[in-house]
Design a protein around this motif. Structure first.
Motif, mmCIF file in Angstrom:
data_model
loop_
_atom_site.group_PDB
_atom_site.id
_atom_site.type_symbol
_atom_site.label_atom_id
_atom_site.label_comp_id
_atom_site.label_asym_id
_atom_site.label_seq_id
_atom_site.Cartn_x
_atom_site.Cartn_y
_atom_site.Cartn_z
ATOM 1 N N ALA A 84 0.849 -1.194 0.000
ATOM 2 C CA ALA A 84 0.000 0.000 0.000
ATOM 3 C C ALA A 84 0.882 1.241 0.000
ATOM 4 O O ALA A 84 1.814 1.345 0.803
ATOM 5 C CB ALA A 84 -0.898 -0.006 1.241
ATOM 6 N N TYR A 85 0.573 2.165 -0.894
ATOM 7 C CA TYR A 85 1.359 3.396 -0.997
ATOM 8 C C TYR A 85 0.408 4.581 -1.135
ATOM 9 O O TYR A 85 -0.699 4.446 -1.649
ATOM 10 C CB TYR A 85 2.339 3.314 -2.175
ATOM 11 C CG TYR A 85 1.684 3.137 -3.517
ATOM 12 C CD1 TYR A 85 1.453 4.231 -4.341
ATOM 13 C CD2 TYR A 85 1.290 1.884 -3.959
ATOM 14 C CE1 TYR A 85 0.845 4.079 -5.575
ATOM 15 C CE2 TYR A 85 0.681 1.719 -5.194
ATOM 16 C CZ TYR A 85 0.462 2.816 -5.998
ATOM 17 O OH TYR A 85 -0.147 2.670 -7.218
ATOM 18 N N CYS A 142 6.863 7.093 -3.569
ATOM 19 C CA CYS A 142 6.066 6.014 -4.154
ATOM 20 C C CYS A 142 6.674 5.535 -5.466
ATOM 21 O O CYS A 142 6.636 4.349 -5.784
ATOM 22 C CB CYS A 142 4.624 6.451 -4.327
ATOM 23 S SG CYS A 142 3.823 6.812 -2.745
ATOM 24 N N SER A 149 -3.373 1.717 -4.027
ATOM 25 C CA SER A 149 -3.409 3.101 -3.562
ATOM 26 C C SER A 149 -4.815 3.651 -3.786
ATOM 27 O O SER A 149 -5.618 3.043 -4.485
ATOM 28 C CB SER A 149 -2.388 3.963 -4.316
ATOM 29 O OG SER A 149 -2.881 4.324 -5.585
ATOM 30 N N ARG A 205 -11.038 3.776 -0.301
ATOM 31 C CA ARG A 205 -10.125 3.413 0.791
ATOM 32 C C ARG A 205 -10.650 2.287 1.689
ATOM 33 O O ARG A 205 -10.131 2.039 2.766
ATOM 34 C CB ARG A 205 -9.754 4.635 1.627
ATOM 35 C CG ARG A 205 -9.042 5.716 0.822
ATOM 36 C CD ARG A 205 -9.027 7.056 1.526
ATOM 37 N NE ARG A 205 -8.397 8.081 0.722
ATOM 38 C CZ ARG A 205 -9.012 8.769 -0.242
ATOM 39 N NH1 ARG A 205 -10.252 8.513 -0.570
ATOM 40 N NH2 ARG A 205 -8.363 9.709 -0.902
ATOM 41 N N VAL A 253 -2.948 7.223 3.893
ATOM 42 C CA VAL A 253 -2.439 5.880 3.645
ATOM 43 C C VAL A 253 -1.176 5.675 4.468
ATOM 44 O O VAL A 253 -0.273 6.520 4.465
ATOM 45 C CB VAL A 253 -2.151 5.660 2.147
ATOM 46 C CG1 VAL A 253 -1.494 4.303 1.907
ATOM 47 C CG2 VAL A 253 -3.437 5.776 1.342
ATOM 48 N N ARG A 301 2.007 3.627 4.649
ATOM 49 C CA ARG A 301 2.806 2.791 3.742
ATOM 50 C C ARG A 301 3.041 1.440 4.412
ATOM 51 O O ARG A 301 3.641 1.360 5.474
ATOM 52 C CB ARG A 301 4.126 3.491 3.422
ATOM 53 C CG ARG A 301 4.892 2.850 2.291
ATOM 54 C CD ARG A 301 6.208 3.563 2.027
ATOM 55 N NE ARG A 301 6.046 4.966 1.741
ATOM 56 C CZ ARG A 301 5.783 5.478 0.540
ATOM 57 N NH1 ARG A 301 5.631 4.683 -0.492
ATOM 58 N NH2 ARG A 301 5.656 6.776 0.367
#
Length: 158
Positions: free
Chosen positions: A40-41, A49, A74, A100, A122, A124
Motif C-alpha cells: 500500500a502506498y 512512491c 493506492s 479506501r 495511507v 505505507r
C-alpha cells in the motif's frame, strides 16, 4: 478517527476486487495458490512512491521466480495508475481503492504521524499473503527507500 486495525500473521487477508491500471479488475481470490506481496502506498507519481514501485519492478523477476506475485494498492483512480505504469514502466498490477475501504480493512489507512503532526492517510505498508490467502507478514509504516531490499532479505531471497 482512532488508530487503524493491524493485521497479524495467520489471519485471513481481507478479500477484494478492485479496478486495475489496465482497465480490468483484480481480486485476491484470483491469486489463490500463489504467494502475494500486496503493498500500500499513498500516491502514484510522488517521489517516495515512485522509488518504491521501481524497486519492486526491478526485483519482480526474482520475486516471481521465488513464487511471489506483486500488487500495488493506492487510493488513486485507475487513470492515474495507468499514467504511473506508463511513465515508470511498472510491470505488475496496480489496483485502485478510491473509497479506501480495502486499505482500511488492511489497517493501511488511518491516523499516522507526518512531520510531527497527526494526519489521516495511507500508511505505507506491505503484506505477504500465503497461497491460502492468510497473512504471513504485515509490515506497517515501512520506508519507501530500502524497503524492497529489506523485504527480500527477510524472505530469504538475497
Amino acid at each position: 478517527m482512532t488508530s487503524p486495525i493491524r493485521l497479524a500473521p495467520g489471519e485471513t487477508a481481507p478479500d477484494f476486487t478492485l479496478p486495475t491500471d489496465t482497465g480490468g479488475t483484480l481480486s485476491l481470490k484470483e491469486l489463490r495458490g500463489r504467494k502475494v506481496i500486496l503493498y500500500a502506498y499513498p500516491a502514484a507519481m510522488t517521489p517516495g512512491c515512485t522509488k518504491q514501485a521501481c524497486d519492486f519492478r526491478d526485483s519482480l523477476a526474482s520475486l516471481q521466480a521465488a513464487g511471489y506475485e506483486v500488487v500495488g494498492i493506492s487510493p488513486d483512480p485507475p487513470e492515474k495508475l495507468a499514467a504511473f505504469r506508463e511513465r515508470d514502466a511498472i510491470t505488475f498490477p496496480l489496483v485502485a481503492d478510491t473509497d479506501r475501504s480495502v486499505l482500511t480493512a488492511y489497517g493501511a489507512y488511518g491516523e499516522k504521524q507526518s512531520y510531527g503532526r497527526t494526519v489521516t492517510g495511507v500508511i505505507r505498508s506491505t503484506f505477504v499473503i500465503d497461497e491460502e490467502g492468510r497473512i504471513e507478514r504485515a509490515l506497517y509504516n515501512v520506508k519507501a527507500t530500502g524497503h524492497v531490499a529489506k523485504l527480500r532479505r527477510d524472505l530469504g531471497l538475497d
